[in-house]
Design an enzyme around this catalytic site. Structure first.
Site, PDB file in Angstrom:
ATOM      1  N   GLN A   1       2.904  10.058   1.308  1.00 43.78           N
ATOM      2  CA  GLN A   1       4.214   9.396   1.417  1.00 43.78           C
ATOM      3  C   GLN A   1       5.152   9.775   0.278  1.00 43.78           C
ATOM      4  O   GLN A   1       6.356   9.543   0.358  1.00 43.78           O
ATOM      5  CB  GLN A   1       4.045   7.871   1.437  1.00 43.78           C
ATOM      6  CG  GLN A   1       3.390   7.360   2.706  1.00 43.78           C
ATOM      7  CD  GLN A   1       3.258   5.853   2.683  1.00 43.78           C
ATOM      8  OE1 GLN A   1       2.326   5.321   2.130  1.00 43.78           O
ATOM      9  NE2 GLN A   1       4.222   5.160   3.276  1.00 43.78           N
TER      10      GLN A   1
ATOM     11  N   HIS B   1      -4.616   1.429   7.395  1.00 44.12           N
ATOM     12  CA  HIS B   1      -3.267   2.003   7.521  1.00 44.12           C
ATOM     13  C   HIS B   1      -3.078   3.144   6.510  1.00 44.12           C
ATOM     14  O   HIS B   1      -2.573   4.217   6.854  1.00 44.12           O
ATOM     15  CB  HIS B   1      -2.246   0.876   7.287  1.00 44.12           C
ATOM     16  CG  HIS B   1      -0.808   1.291   7.276  1.00 44.12           C
ATOM     17  ND1 HIS B   1       0.110   0.782   8.168  1.00 44.12           N
ATOM     18  CD2 HIS B   1      -0.114   2.154   6.479  1.00 44.12           C
ATOM     19  CE1 HIS B   1       1.306   1.321   7.924  1.00 44.12           C
ATOM     20  NE2 HIS B   1       1.192   2.155   6.892  1.00 44.12           N
ATOM     21  N   GLU B   2      -3.526   2.921   5.264  1.00 44.52           N
ATOM     22  CA  GLU B   2      -3.332   3.936   4.219  1.00 44.52           C
ATOM     23  C   GLU B   2      -4.233   5.154   4.440  1.00 44.52           C
ATOM     24  O   GLU B   2      -3.812   6.288   4.218  1.00 44.52           O
ATOM     25  CB  GLU B   2      -3.569   3.337   2.827  1.00 44.52           C
ATOM     26  CG  GLU B   2      -2.634   2.183   2.442  1.00 44.52           C
ATOM     27  CD  GLU B   2      -1.160   2.458   2.698  1.00 44.52           C
ATOM     28  OE1 GLU B   2      -0.732   3.622   2.580  1.00 44.52           O
ATOM     29  OE2 GLU B   2      -0.434   1.506   3.030  1.00 44.52           O
TER      30      GLU B   2
ATOM     31  N   HIS C   1      -2.764   7.486   6.821  1.00 44.62           N
ATOM     32  CA  HIS C   1      -1.750   8.372   6.238  1.00 44.62           C
ATOM     33  C   HIS C   1      -2.375   9.683   5.744  1.00 44.62           C
ATOM     34  O   HIS C   1      -1.754  10.739   5.806  1.00 44.62           O
ATOM     35  CB  HIS C   1      -1.061   7.699   5.042  1.00 44.62           C
ATOM     36  CG  HIS C   1       0.123   6.839   5.413  1.00 44.62           C
ATOM     37  ND1 HIS C   1       1.225   7.348   6.054  1.00 44.62           N
ATOM     38  CD2 HIS C   1       0.373   5.524   5.203  1.00 44.62           C
ATOM     39  CE1 HIS C   1       2.109   6.358   6.230  1.00 44.62           C
ATOM     40  NE2 HIS C   1       1.610   5.238   5.735  1.00 44.62           N
TER      41      HIS C   1
ATOM     42  N   CYS D   1       5.768  -0.067   7.361  1.00 42.55           N
ATOM     43  CA  CYS D   1       5.403   1.108   6.573  1.00 42.55           C
ATOM     44  C   CYS D   1       6.598   1.499   5.708  1.00 42.55           C
ATOM     45  O   CYS D   1       7.725   1.539   6.216  1.00 42.55           O
ATOM     46  CB  CYS D   1       5.031   2.259   7.505  1.00 42.55           C
ATOM     47  SG  CYS D   1       4.551   3.755   6.650  1.00 42.55           S
ATOM     48  N   LEU D   2       6.348   1.806   4.442  1.00 46.32           N
ATOM     49  CA  LEU D   2       7.454   2.177   3.559  1.00 46.32           C
ATOM     50  C   LEU D   2       8.125   3.468   4.023  1.00 46.32           C
ATOM     51  O   LEU D   2       9.264   3.727   3.669  1.00 46.32           O
ATOM     52  CB  LEU D   2       6.955   2.324   2.114  1.00 46.32           C
ATOM     53  CG  LEU D   2       6.470   1.018   1.450  1.00 46.32           C
ATOM     54  CD1 LEU D   2       5.911   1.299   0.065  1.00 46.32           C
ATOM     55  CD2 LEU D   2       7.579  -0.015   1.382  1.00 46.32           C
TER      56      LEU D   2
ATOM     57  N   GLY E   1       0.834  -1.195   0.000  1.00 41.53           N
ATOM     58  CA  GLY E   1       0.000   0.000   0.000  1.00 41.53           C
ATOM     59  C   GLY E   1       0.868   1.245   0.000  1.00 41.53           C
ATOM     60  O   GLY E   1       2.014   1.213   0.472  1.00 41.53           O
TER      61      GLY E   1
END
Ligand SMILES: [Zn+2]
Length: 174
Positions: free
Chosen positions: A51, A137-138, A141, A95-96, A46
Site C-alpha cells: 500500500q 485483509h492485510e 494485500h 481499506c486505506l 492495518g
C-alpha cells in the site's frame, strides 16, 4: 520518520504479489516504524507494505479501538495463515487504499498465523474478532487481493467506477 503516501486503487502495485523478506534487519524496522506512523495518522487499523509501494511481505496493525486503551502495535514479517476456523464472521471492511468505501465481508472467524518478528524469530498466534479480519485483509494485500474482490460483481464495479472517477478528478485538480 516520515509519513508515507498510501497508494489508492486502481494502482497496479496493489495487484502485485509481494516478495518475502530475506533478512530482517534495521531497514525493515525503520520501514515498519514509518508504516505504523502512517497507519495511525490515516487513521487505520492495518497497513500492508504494497500500500506504500513496497512490494515486500510486511504488515502492521493495531486493532485496539478504545480511546484510552494502550496501543498494541504489531509488525508481521512474511506472515502466513496456518489454520482457519470453520466458523465464519461478517465484518464491515474498509481499506486505506479504497477511501470512503465500506462493505461487509465474510471470512473465517479465527485464523492461526505464523510470521517473523523484528528480531527475526518465528512467532505464531491465533487471532479472533477484529484482529482476525484485519490480519486476513492485510495478508490479502501481500497477494495482490483487495476486500472488494469478495463482493458481488455489481457492487465491485460500482466501487471501481467511483474510484476511477475520483482519480480522474484529482488528476485534473478538481
Ligand atoms: Zn486494505
Amino acid at each position: 520518520m516520515a509519513l508515507l503516501e498510501i497508494l489508492e486503487f486502481p494502482d497496479p502495485r496493489l495487484r502485485t504479489v509481494a516478495s518475502p523478506i530475506k533478512n530482517v534487519d534495521g531497514r525493515i524496522a525503520s520501514m515498519a516504524d514509518s508504516m505504523l506512523e502512517t497507519m495511525y495518522d490515516a487513521p487505520g487499523i492495518g497497513l500492508a507494505a504494497p500500500q506504500i509501494g513496497l512490494l515486500n511481505r510486511v504488515i502492521v496493525m493495531d486493532c485496539v479501538k478504545e480511546e484510552d486503551a494502550t496501543p498494541e502495535p504489531m509488525v508481521l514479517i512474511n506472515p502466513e495463515i496456518t489454520g482457519s476456523s470453520d466458523a465464519l464472521n461478517v465484518h464491515e471492511e474498509g481499506c486505506l487504499s479504497i477511501p470512503d468505501q465500506f462493505a461487509e465481508v465474510e471470512r473465517p472467524a479465527e485464523v492461526k498465523v505464523r510470521w517473523l518478528g523484528l528480531d527475526g524469530k518465528t512467532l505464531e498466534e491465533t487471532f479472533e474478532g477484529l484482529w482476525a479480519t484485519c490480519v486476513q485483509h492485510e495478508i490479502d494485500h501481500l497477494n495482490g487481493k483487495l476486500f472488494i474482490d469478495y463482493l458481488k460483481p455489481l457492487r465491485r464495479q460500482m466501487i471501481t467506477r467511483k474510484m476511477q472517477k475520483l482519480k480522474r478528478e484529482r488528476a485534473r485538480g478538481d
